[in-house]
Design a protein around this motif. Structure first.
Motif, mmCIF file in Angstrom:
data_model
loop_
_atom_site.group_PDB
_atom_site.id
_atom_site.type_symbol
_atom_site.label_atom_id
_atom_site.label_comp_id
_atom_site.label_asym_id
_atom_site.label_seq_id
_atom_site.Cartn_x
_atom_site.Cartn_y
_atom_site.Cartn_z
ATOM 1 N N PRO A 232 0.796 -1.215 0.000
ATOM 2 C CA PRO A 232 0.000 0.000 0.000
ATOM 3 C C PRO A 232 0.830 1.266 0.000
ATOM 4 N N SER A 233 2.084 1.183 0.436
ATOM 5 C CA SER A 233 2.920 2.379 0.488
ATOM 6 C C SER A 233 3.587 2.689 -0.838
ATOM 7 N N ARG A 234 3.342 1.843 -1.860
ATOM 8 C CA ARG A 234 3.980 2.075 -3.143
ATOM 9 C C ARG A 234 3.557 3.425 -3.720
ATOM 10 N N PRO A 235 4.412 4.029 -4.566
ATOM 11 C CA PRO A 235 4.133 5.370 -5.081
ATOM 12 C C PRO A 235 2.925 5.427 -5.988
ATOM 13 N N ALA A 236 2.202 6.553 -5.929
ATOM 14 C CA ALA A 236 1.062 6.777 -6.806
ATOM 15 C C ALA A 236 1.345 7.903 -7.779
ATOM 16 N N THR A 237 2.548 8.500 -7.685
ATOM 17 C CA THR A 237 2.887 9.609 -8.563
ATOM 18 C C THR A 237 3.875 9.150 -9.617
ATOM 19 N N ALA A 238 3.794 9.784 -10.788
ATOM 20 C CA ALA A 238 4.655 9.397 -11.898
ATOM 21 C C ALA A 238 6.126 9.537 -11.551
ATOM 22 N N ALA A 239 6.472 10.570 -10.797
ATOM 23 C CA ALA A 239 7.875 10.842 -10.501
ATOM 24 C C ALA A 239 8.506 9.722 -9.671
ATOM 25 N N GLU A 240 7.687 8.932 -8.959
ATOM 26 C CA GLU A 240 8.219 7.899 -8.086
ATOM 27 C C GLU A 240 8.028 6.496 -8.641
ATOM 28 N N ALA A 241 7.213 6.337 -9.670
ATOM 29 C CA ALA A 241 6.810 5.013 -10.118
ATOM 30 C C ALA A 241 7.757 4.431 -11.162
ATOM 31 N N HIS A 242 8.039 3.137 -11.001
ATOM 32 C CA HIS A 242 8.870 2.405 -11.950
ATOM 33 C C HIS A 242 7.978 1.420 -12.698
ATOM 34 N N LEU A 243 7.934 1.530 -14.015
ATOM 35 C CA LEU A 243 7.111 0.671 -14.841
ATOM 36 C C LEU A 243 7.995 -0.279 -15.635
ATOM 37 N N LEU A 244 7.483 -1.488 -15.870
ATOM 38 C CA LEU A 244 8.143 -2.440 -16.762
ATOM 39 C C LEU A 244 7.240 -2.641 -17.972
ATOM 40 N N LEU A 245 7.738 -2.284 -19.146
ATOM 41 C CA LEU A 245 7.005 -2.417 -20.400
ATOM 42 C C LEU A 245 7.557 -3.618 -21.165
ATOM 43 N N VAL A 246 6.684 -4.578 -21.479
ATOM 44 C CA VAL A 246 7.093 -5.761 -22.244
ATOM 45 C C VAL A 246 6.347 -5.720 -23.574
ATOM 46 N N GLU A 247 7.085 -5.442 -24.653
ATOM 47 C CA GLU A 247 6.510 -5.253 -25.986
ATOM 48 C C GLU A 247 7.544 -5.699 -27.013
ATOM 49 N N ASP A 248 7.153 -6.581 -27.949
ATOM 50 C CA ASP A 248 8.132 -7.118 -28.889
ATOM 51 C C ASP A 248 8.406 -6.199 -30.071
ATOM 52 N N ASP A 249 7.493 -5.314 -30.410
ATOM 53 C CA ASP A 249 7.700 -4.381 -31.514
ATOM 54 C C ASP A 249 8.597 -3.239 -31.038
ATOM 55 N N GLU A 250 9.793 -3.157 -31.606
ATOM 56 C CA GLU A 250 10.776 -2.180 -31.126
ATOM 57 C C GLU A 250 10.294 -0.746 -31.283
ATOM 58 N N VAL A 251 9.633 -0.442 -32.395
ATOM 59 C CA VAL A 251 9.140 0.915 -32.621
ATOM 60 C C VAL A 251 8.099 1.285 -31.575
ATOM 61 N N ILE A 252 7.124 0.394 -31.358
ATOM 62 C CA ILE A 252 6.094 0.660 -30.358
ATOM 63 C C ILE A 252 6.718 0.739 -28.968
ATOM 64 N N ARG A 253 7.640 -0.173 -28.685
ATOM 65 C CA ARG A 253 8.282 -0.202 -27.371
ATOM 66 C C ARG A 253 8.992 1.115 -27.067
ATOM 67 N N ASN A 254 9.768 1.610 -28.013
ATOM 68 C CA ASN A 254 10.499 2.857 -27.791
ATOM 69 C C ASN A 254 9.563 4.061 -27.752
ATOM 70 N N THR A 255 8.526 4.033 -28.584
ATOM 71 C CA THR A 255 7.569 5.141 -28.601
ATOM 72 C C THR A 255 6.839 5.251 -27.268
ATOM 73 N N VAL A 256 6.348 4.109 -26.776
ATOM 74 C CA VAL A 256 5.622 4.110 -25.504
ATOM 75 C C VAL A 256 6.559 4.474 -24.352
ATOM 76 N N ARG A 257 7.784 3.944 -24.388
ATOM 77 C CA ARG A 257 8.738 4.280 -23.329
ATOM 78 C C ARG A 257 8.992 5.780 -23.264
ATOM 79 N N MET A 258 9.252 6.399 -24.414
ATOM 80 C CA MET A 258 9.526 7.833 -24.428
ATOM 81 C C MET A 258 8.307 8.632 -23.990
#
Length: 243
Positions: free
Chosen positions: A6-32
Protein backbone atom coordinates in the motif's frame (compact mmCIF):
# COMPACT_ATOMS: atom_id res chain seq x y z
CA UNK A 1 3.89 -14.49 -3.48
CA UNK A 2 5.00 -10.94 -2.89
CA UNK A 3 2.06 -8.92 -1.65
CA UNK A 4 1.03 -5.55 -3.06
CA UNK A 5 2.48 -2.75 -0.96
CA UNK A 6 0.00 0.00 0.00
CA UNK A 7 2.92 2.38 0.49
CA UNK A 8 3.98 2.08 -3.14
CA UNK A 9 4.13 5.37 -5.08
CA UNK A 10 1.06 6.78 -6.81
CA UNK A 11 2.89 9.61 -8.56
CA UNK A 12 4.65 9.40 -11.90
CA UNK A 13 7.88 10.84 -10.50
CA UNK A 14 8.22 7.90 -8.09
CA UNK A 15 6.81 5.01 -10.12
CA UNK A 16 8.87 2.40 -11.95
CA UNK A 17 7.11 0.67 -14.84
CA UNK A 18 8.14 -2.44 -16.76
CA UNK A 19 7.01 -2.42 -20.40
CA UNK A 20 7.09 -5.76 -22.24
CA UNK A 21 6.51 -5.25 -25.99
CA UNK A 22 8.13 -7.12 -28.89
CA UNK A 23 7.70 -4.38 -31.51
CA UNK A 24 10.78 -2.18 -31.13
CA UNK A 25 9.14 0.91 -32.62
CA UNK A 26 6.09 0.66 -30.36
CA UNK A 27 8.28 -0.20 -27.37
CA UNK A 28 10.50 2.86 -27.79
CA UNK A 29 7.57 5.14 -28.60
CA UNK A 30 5.62 4.11 -25.50
CA UNK A 31 8.74 4.28 -23.33
CA UNK A 32 9.53 7.83 -24.43
CA UNK A 33 5.90 8.84 -23.98
CA UNK A 34 5.77 7.53 -20.43
CA UNK A 35 9.13 9.07 -19.56
CA UNK A 36 7.79 12.45 -20.71
CA UNK A 37 5.06 12.02 -18.10
CA UNK A 38 7.72 11.40 -15.44
CA UNK A 39 7.69 7.62 -15.15
CA UNK A 40 10.83 5.53 -14.90
CA UNK A 41 10.49 2.82 -17.55
CA UNK A 42 12.35 -0.45 -18.06
CA UNK A 43 11.65 -2.46 -21.21
CA UNK A 44 11.83 -6.02 -22.49
CA UNK A 45 11.19 -7.41 -25.96
CA UNK A 46 9.98 -10.92 -25.13
CA UNK A 47 8.12 -12.74 -22.40
CA UNK A 48 10.99 -14.66 -20.81
CA UNK A 49 13.16 -11.56 -20.59
CA UNK A 50 10.20 -9.68 -19.17
CA UNK A 51 9.71 -12.31 -16.47
CA UNK A 52 13.38 -12.19 -15.50
CA UNK A 53 13.35 -8.38 -15.38
CA UNK A 54 10.22 -8.44 -13.26
CA UNK A 55 11.96 -10.69 -10.76
CA UNK A 56 15.05 -8.50 -10.73
CA UNK A 57 13.51 -5.02 -10.68
CA UNK A 58 10.22 -5.56 -8.79
CA UNK A 59 8.42 -2.76 -10.71
CA UNK A 60 5.40 -0.85 -9.45
CA UNK A 61 3.38 -1.77 -12.54
CA UNK A 62 3.68 -4.14 -15.50
CA UNK A 63 2.56 -2.94 -18.93
CA UNK A 64 2.23 -6.07 -21.00
CA UNK A 65 1.56 -6.83 -24.67
CA UNK A 66 -0.55 -9.90 -25.43
CA UNK A 67 1.42 -11.13 -28.45
CA UNK A 68 4.99 -11.86 -27.33
CA UNK A 69 7.69 -14.32 -28.46
CA UNK A 70 9.00 -17.13 -26.23
CA UNK A 71 6.35 -16.60 -23.55
CA UNK A 72 3.16 -14.81 -24.59
CA UNK A 73 1.50 -12.09 -22.56
CA UNK A 74 -1.15 -14.36 -21.08
CA UNK A 75 1.46 -16.85 -19.89
CA UNK A 76 3.66 -14.08 -18.52
CA UNK A 77 0.71 -12.58 -16.68
CA UNK A 78 0.02 -15.92 -14.99
CA UNK A 79 3.69 -16.35 -14.03
CA UNK A 80 3.82 -12.84 -12.56
CA UNK A 81 0.66 -13.49 -10.54
CA UNK A 82 2.44 -16.45 -8.92
CA UNK A 83 5.09 -14.01 -7.70
CA UNK A 84 3.32 -10.74 -7.01
CA UNK A 85 0.07 -8.81 -6.68
CA UNK A 86 1.55 -5.82 -8.52
CA UNK A 87 -0.91 -4.19 -10.96
CA UNK A 88 -0.86 -5.44 -14.57
CA UNK A 89 -2.15 -3.50 -17.57
CA UNK A 90 -2.55 -5.64 -20.70
CA UNK A 91 -2.26 -4.23 -24.23
CA UNK A 92 -4.12 -5.88 -27.10
CA UNK A 93 -3.58 -4.91 -30.73
CA UNK A 94 -6.86 -6.42 -31.85
CA UNK A 95 -9.21 -5.67 -28.99
CA UNK A 96 -10.38 -9.24 -29.50
CA UNK A 97 -12.81 -10.50 -26.89
CA UNK A 98 -10.72 -13.63 -26.36
CA UNK A 99 -7.60 -11.52 -25.67
CA UNK A 100 -9.48 -9.39 -23.16
CA UNK A 101 -11.09 -12.29 -21.31
CA UNK A 102 -7.91 -14.41 -21.32
CA UNK A 103 -5.84 -11.51 -19.97
CA UNK A 104 -8.26 -10.70 -17.17
CA UNK A 105 -8.68 -14.36 -16.24
CA UNK A 106 -4.88 -14.68 -16.07
CA UNK A 107 -4.79 -11.93 -13.45
CA UNK A 108 -4.55 -8.60 -15.30
CA UNK A 109 -6.20 -5.62 -13.63
CA UNK A 110 -7.16 -3.71 -16.76
CA UNK A 111 -6.49 -3.54 -20.50
CA UNK A 112 -6.13 -1.08 -23.36
CA UNK A 113 -6.47 -1.60 -27.11
CA UNK A 114 -3.60 -0.52 -29.36
CA UNK A 115 -3.26 2.04 -30.78
CA UNK A 116 -4.25 3.91 -27.65
CA UNK A 117 -4.34 7.66 -27.07
CA UNK A 118 -1.51 8.74 -24.79
CA UNK A 119 -3.87 10.48 -22.36
CA UNK A 120 -5.95 7.31 -21.98
CA UNK A 121 -2.90 5.11 -21.41
CA UNK A 122 -1.44 7.43 -18.79
CA UNK A 123 -4.82 7.78 -17.07
CA UNK A 124 -5.15 3.98 -16.82
CA UNK A 125 -1.65 3.66 -15.41
CA UNK A 126 -2.22 6.38 -12.83
CA UNK A 127 -5.51 4.80 -11.84
CA UNK A 128 -3.82 1.45 -11.19
CA UNK A 129 -1.05 3.10 -9.20
CA UNK A 130 -3.58 4.96 -7.08
CA UNK A 131 -5.30 1.66 -6.42
CA UNK A 132 -2.11 0.21 -4.95
CA UNK A 133 -1.54 3.15 -2.63
CA UNK A 134 -5.13 4.21 -2.02
CA UNK A 135 -6.25 5.47 1.36
CA UNK A 136 -8.88 3.30 3.06
CA UNK A 137 -11.07 6.37 3.43
CA UNK A 138 -11.07 6.81 -0.32
CA UNK A 139 -12.79 3.59 -1.25
CA UNK A 140 -16.20 4.99 -2.08
CA UNK A 141 -19.20 3.81 -0.10
CA UNK A 142 -17.09 1.59 2.13
CA UNK A 143 -15.80 4.62 4.04
CA UNK A 144 -19.16 5.08 5.79
CA UNK A 145 -19.03 1.59 7.25
CA UNK A 146 -15.51 2.19 8.57
CA UNK A 147 -16.75 4.93 10.82
CA UNK A 148 -18.60 2.25 12.83
CA UNK A 149 -16.11 -0.61 12.72
CA UNK A 150 -12.66 -1.35 11.37
CA UNK A 151 -13.51 -5.02 10.91
CA UNK A 152 -16.57 -6.05 8.91
CA UNK A 153 -17.83 -9.64 9.21
CA UNK A 154 -19.93 -11.59 6.73
CA UNK A 155 -20.20 -15.15 8.01
CA UNK A 156 -16.70 -16.64 7.96
CA UNK A 157 -15.43 -13.69 5.90
CA UNK A 158 -13.85 -10.72 7.71
CA UNK A 159 -12.61 -7.50 6.16
CA UNK A 160 -10.20 -5.37 8.18
CA UNK A 161 -10.66 -1.97 6.55
CA UNK A 162 -7.78 -0.36 8.40
CA UNK A 163 -5.24 -3.14 8.17
CA UNK A 164 -6.38 -3.88 4.59
CA UNK A 165 -6.57 -7.58 5.41
CA UNK A 166 -9.21 -10.10 4.39
CA UNK A 167 -9.67 -13.46 6.09
CA UNK A 168 -11.86 -16.42 5.26
CA UNK A 169 -12.37 -18.97 8.02
CA UNK A 170 -9.41 -17.39 9.77
CA UNK A 171 -7.06 -17.73 6.80
CA UNK A 172 -5.64 -14.65 5.07
CA UNK A 173 -6.97 -14.20 1.53
CA UNK A 174 -4.45 -12.76 -0.95
CA UNK A 175 -6.25 -10.13 -3.02
CA UNK A 176 -4.86 -7.83 -5.68
CA UNK A 177 -5.39 -4.10 -5.06
CA UNK A 178 -8.24 -4.13 -7.58
CA UNK A 179 -9.94 -7.10 -5.94
CA UNK A 180 -9.53 -5.52 -2.50
CA UNK A 181 -10.97 -2.22 -3.65
CA UNK A 182 -13.94 -4.02 -5.22
CA UNK A 183 -14.56 -6.00 -2.03
CA UNK A 184 -14.46 -2.80 0.01
CA UNK A 185 -17.16 -1.33 -2.22
CA UNK A 186 -19.35 -4.38 -1.66
CA UNK A 187 -18.58 -4.52 2.07
CA UNK A 188 -19.53 -0.87 2.50
CA UNK A 189 -23.04 -1.57 1.17
CA UNK A 190 -23.96 -5.18 1.99
CA UNK A 191 -27.22 -6.25 0.42
CA UNK A 192 -27.23 -3.23 -1.91
CA UNK A 193 -27.03 -3.85 -5.65
CA UNK A 194 -24.05 -2.12 -7.27
CA UNK A 195 -24.36 -1.63 -11.01
CA UNK A 196 -21.47 -2.56 -13.25
CA UNK A 197 -21.05 1.08 -14.33
CA UNK A 198 -20.89 2.13 -10.69
CA UNK A 199 -18.16 -0.41 -9.95
CA UNK A 200 -16.30 0.58 -13.11
CA UNK A 201 -16.33 4.20 -11.99
CA UNK A 202 -15.43 3.62 -8.34
CA UNK A 203 -12.91 0.82 -8.66
CA UNK A 204 -11.30 1.56 -12.03
CA UNK A 205 -11.88 5.34 -12.11
CA UNK A 206 -13.35 4.94 -15.59
CA UNK A 207 -15.51 8.00 -16.17
CA UNK A 208 -16.06 6.91 -19.76
CA UNK A 209 -18.29 4.02 -20.83
CA UNK A 210 -15.70 1.31 -20.43
CA UNK A 211 -15.98 -2.41 -21.03
CA UNK A 212 -17.98 -3.98 -18.20
CA UNK A 213 -16.34 -7.35 -18.89
CA UNK A 214 -13.55 -6.02 -16.68
CA UNK A 215 -16.03 -5.92 -13.81
CA UNK A 216 -17.51 -9.34 -14.56
CA UNK A 217 -14.12 -11.07 -14.72
CA UNK A 218 -12.97 -9.49 -11.46
CA UNK A 219 -16.18 -10.54 -9.74
CA UNK A 220 -15.46 -14.10 -10.87
CA UNK A 221 -11.93 -13.91 -9.50
CA UNK A 222 -13.15 -12.42 -6.22
CA UNK A 223 -15.79 -15.15 -5.86
CA UNK A 224 -13.12 -17.81 -6.32
CA UNK A 225 -11.23 -16.36 -3.35
CA UNK A 226 -13.97 -15.40 -0.88
CA UNK A 227 -16.67 -17.95 -1.79
CA UNK A 228 -18.79 -18.37 -4.90
CA UNK A 229 -22.05 -17.69 -3.08
CA UNK A 230 -20.81 -14.56 -1.31
CA UNK A 231 -21.49 -12.19 -4.20
CA UNK A 232 -24.89 -12.50 -5.82
CA UNK A 233 -25.69 -11.60 -9.42
CA UNK A 234 -28.81 -9.50 -9.87
CA UNK A 235 -29.61 -10.01 -13.53
CA UNK A 236 -30.02 -6.85 -15.53
CA UNK A 237 -28.61 -4.68 -12.74
CA UNK A 238 -25.32 -5.78 -11.19
CA UNK A 239 -23.99 -7.49 -8.09
CA UNK A 240 -24.46 -7.40 -4.33
CA UNK A 241 -22.71 -8.84 -1.30
CA UNK A 242 -24.89 -11.17 0.72
CA UNK A 243 -25.45 -9.93 4.24
Amino acid sequence: MRSARPSRPATAAEAHLLLVEDDEVIRNTVRMLLERYGFTVSTAGDGLTGLEMFRETDPDLLLLDVMLPDLDGIGLCRRVRELSLAPILMMSARGDALDVVSGLEAGADDYVVKPCESAVLVARIRSLLRRVSFSPAGAGAASDARADSAVLAFGDLTVDTRGMEVRRAGQVVALTPTELRMLLEFAGSPGVVLERRTLLSRVWDHAWHGDTRVVDLHVQRLRAKIGADRIETVRGFGYKLRR
